[in-house]
Design an enzyme around this catalytic site. Structure first.
Site, PDB file in Angstrom:
ATOM      1  N   GLU A 118       0.838  -1.192   0.000  1.00  0.00           N
ATOM      2  CA  GLU A 118       0.000   0.000   0.000  1.00  0.00           C
ATOM      3  C   GLU A 118       0.875   1.245   0.000  1.00  0.00           C
ATOM      4  O   GLU A 118       1.812   1.343   0.783  1.00  0.00           O
ATOM      5  CB  GLU A 118      -0.880  -0.026   1.261  1.00  0.00           C
ATOM      6  CG  GLU A 118      -1.943   1.015   1.256  1.00  0.00           C
ATOM      7  CD  GLU A 118      -2.684   1.044  -0.077  1.00  0.00           C
ATOM      8  OE1 GLU A 118      -3.459   0.119  -0.335  1.00  0.00           O
ATOM      9  OE2 GLU A 118      -2.478   1.992  -0.869  1.00  0.00           O
ATOM     10  N   LYS A 131       8.387  -1.467  -1.851  1.00  0.00           N
ATOM     11  CA  LYS A 131       7.664  -0.727  -0.808  1.00  0.00           C
ATOM     12  C   LYS A 131       8.647  -0.146   0.219  1.00  0.00           C
ATOM     13  O   LYS A 131       8.568   1.026   0.592  1.00  0.00           O
ATOM     14  CB  LYS A 131       6.671  -1.679  -0.137  1.00  0.00           C
ATOM     15  CG  LYS A 131       6.080  -1.195   1.142  1.00  0.00           C
ATOM     16  CD  LYS A 131       5.156  -0.016   0.934  1.00  0.00           C
ATOM     17  CE  LYS A 131       4.651   0.470   2.266  1.00  0.00           C
ATOM     18  NZ  LYS A 131       3.481   1.279   2.223  1.00  0.00           N
ATOM     19  N   CYS A 171       5.267   3.999   9.233  1.00  0.00           N
ATOM     20  CA  CYS A 171       6.013   3.327   8.155  1.00  0.00           C
ATOM     21  C   CYS A 171       7.483   3.705   8.035  1.00  0.00           C
ATOM     22  O   CYS A 171       8.335   2.827   7.909  1.00  0.00           O
ATOM     23  CB  CYS A 171       5.336   3.601   6.819  1.00  0.00           C
ATOM     24  SG  CYS A 171       3.874   2.608   6.583  1.00  0.00           S
TER      25      CYS A 171
END
Ligand code: UDX
Ligand code: ADP
Length: 487
Positions: free
Chosen positions: A190, A245, A301
């Site tokens: 994501e 990612k 993150c």
């Protein structure tokens, strides 16, 4: 011994050591039902948009946290557990039609053709890799539950940010503990940013799907193709997708640390970091985004992903690579520390017993998320000096603020409550304050009546602007002692 997850590509049997690999194509069918395990900041908004754009697919988001699911089902859409602009409208449109929130994890797994795993993967707080590696226990629990429950073939999609090669561990658990059905693993990281999640989901720069099985990849491409232009849907092998990612977040965080390092240089040389950022960002090769100097990046993150990258690099003995990326975190920690020290130094080297109003606790504006927020660490530093902090944040509740401080374990929960209070409106936070520290760039802080606020504060009235949100000229004209990052 090194973790098997990080063995080099060529030394392992890619998918499964114990049983011949079954291509998924044989059993592929149109996706009719999707389950998503984890109704958090990633799972909730992502599934809401998938459901909104695919009315023909039933999407069920499950979570073991009953209170969270209850909030997702609340008739009052302002009570959703996640604050995200535009989310209420999307949930309002799809919920009850083809979007459901439930605690019945087993049933959702059993019925689904495709299962997204969107559970949290915090940095390990114990054992090997403590403070660096991702803690995969929630992922493993999910995999075991899927394996135990599934009676038909499933496509399992990694949505949580995971270390490279997690797919392999997932596949191994699923195949070794399952009921003989086929599992096909895809990686679909994501890229949404909190605060702009709905726009990011509606108009993604790209959707990334990594996998080994063409038919399973196509099934997921079809889900996104309902609204994402085909050229924005990239397909790669599993490991490229997982690594991309981490690298995307590492590059973004690196830009923030780069400009923050320059902010310190600006403060001693008389340059202005905003002017430097503008001049540098106007070079089309560099670009203007993500060059806003701040008190330090936060969020769930950036730090986690870089620590992960560092851990992986070290596990391959790539120490120079690991050191390079680690420096991004070191600089970020330095930025938070030096902001707190600047406050102490400016206030005559003592904040003991002084009332410091914190405007903002969230790690950025337009979210109620405070994970890894700079505010937590700046507060902790000032509390060590016995400052009295009064926090006002438009969206982060008091319980969360205390949870964040208690989790550090620096002092007892009782001391955190003695030294910190949380105000429900800005003026009561600012009344009688010796200083204001701006930790989050909420728009509303700009519209406050700073003339009136000054009347309520002690003299001299200090403002420490960690987000460069207010203007120096205006604040100084009102008689404030104004400090901003990078000026
Ligand atoms: C990030 C990535 O942007 C997203 O693609 C990924 O899926 C998850 O991680 P997020 O953590 O939600 O998203 O927020 P982001 O907007 O990237 O900001 C992260 C932190 O950096 C915030 O604390 C923000 O205030 C800070 N930041 C960002 C700066 O200090 N300066 C900038 O110029 C940009
Ligand atoms: P993220 O930002 O990655 O979405 P969150 O912490 O907001 O992370 O959300 C993750 C959610 O996953 C939490 O609500 C947690 O309760 C849920 N969760 C974790 N493990 C499981 C599990 N095994 N089964 C169901 N839900 C789980």
């Amino acid at each position: 011994m090194r973790n098997d997850l990080y063995k080099p590509y060529h030394r392992i049997n890619l998918m499964n050591e114990t049983k011949p690999y079954q291509p998924y194509q044989k059993t592929i069918k149109m996706i009719k039902k999707i389950a998503c395990i984890g109704a958090g900041y990633v799972g909730g908004p992502t599934m809401s948009v998938i459901a909104q754009k695919n009315p023909h697919i039933q999407v069920t988001v499950v979570d073991m946290n009953e209170a969270r699911i209850e909030a997702w089902n609340d008739d009052d859409l302002s009570k959703l557990p996640i604050y995200e602009p535009g989310l209420d409208a999307v949930v309002g449109e799809a919920r009850g039609r083809n979007l459901f929130f439930s605690t019945d994890v087993d049933r959702a797994i059993d019925e689904a053709d495709m299962i997204f795993i969107s559970v949290n993967t915090p940095t390990k707080a114990y054992g090997k890799g403590k403070g660096q590696a991702a803690d995969l226990k929630f992922i493993e629990l999910c995999a075991r539950q899927i394996a135990a429950v599934a009676k038909s073939d499933k496509i399992v999609v990694e949505k949580s940010t995971l270390p490279v090669r997690t797919a392999q561990a997932l596949k191994s658990i699923l195949d070794n503990t399952g009921n003989g059905v086929n599992f096909c693993i895809l990686s679909n990281p994501e890229f949404l940013a909190e605060g702009t999640a709905i726009n990011d989901l509606h108009h993604p720069d790209r959707v990334l799907i990594g996998g080994e099985d063409a038919a399973a990849i196509q099934a997921l491409v079809d889900v996104y193709a309902s609204w994402v232009p085909k050229e924005r849907i990239l397909t790669t092998n599993l490991w490229s997708s997982e690594l991309s990612k981490l690298v995307a977040n590492a590059f973004l965080a690196q830009r923030v640390s780069s400009i923050n390092s320059i902010s310190e240089l600006c403060e001693v040389t008389g340059a202005n970091v905003d002017e430097v950022a503008k001049a540098v960002g106007q070079d089309s090769r560099i670009g203007p985004k993500f060059l806003k100097a701040s008190v330090g990046f936060g969020g769930s993150c950036f730090q986690k992903d870089i620590l992960n990258l560092v851990y992986i690099a070290r596990s391959y003995n790539l120490h120079t690579v690991a050191d390079y990326w680690e420096q991004v975190i070191i600089l970020n920690d330095h930025q938070k520390t030096r902001f707190a020290e600047r406050i102490i130094r400016t206030m005559y080297n003592t904040v003991n017993g002084k009332h410091i109003a914190f405007l903002g606790w969230a790690f950025k504006k337009d979210t109620n998320d405070s994970r890894e927020s700079a505010a937590i660490y700046v507060a902790d530093h000032l509390l060590e000096e016995e400052a009295h902090i009064v926090v006002y944040d438009p969206k982060v509740p008091a319980e969360q603020i205390y949870r964040d401080l208690d989790a550090l374990g620096t002092r007892s929960p009782a001391d955190n409550r003695r030294l910190v209070s949380v105000a429900s409106d800005p003026l009561s936070a600012l009344n009688d304050a010796h200083a204001v520290a701006i930790l989050t760039e909420w728009d509303e802080f700009k519209s406050y009546d700073w003339r009136e606020i000054k009347q309520r504060m002690k003299r001299p009235a200090f403002v420490f602007d960690g987000r460069k949100l207010l203007g120096r000229a205006e604040l100084e004209a009102l008689g404030y002692q104004y400090y901003a990052i990078g000026e």
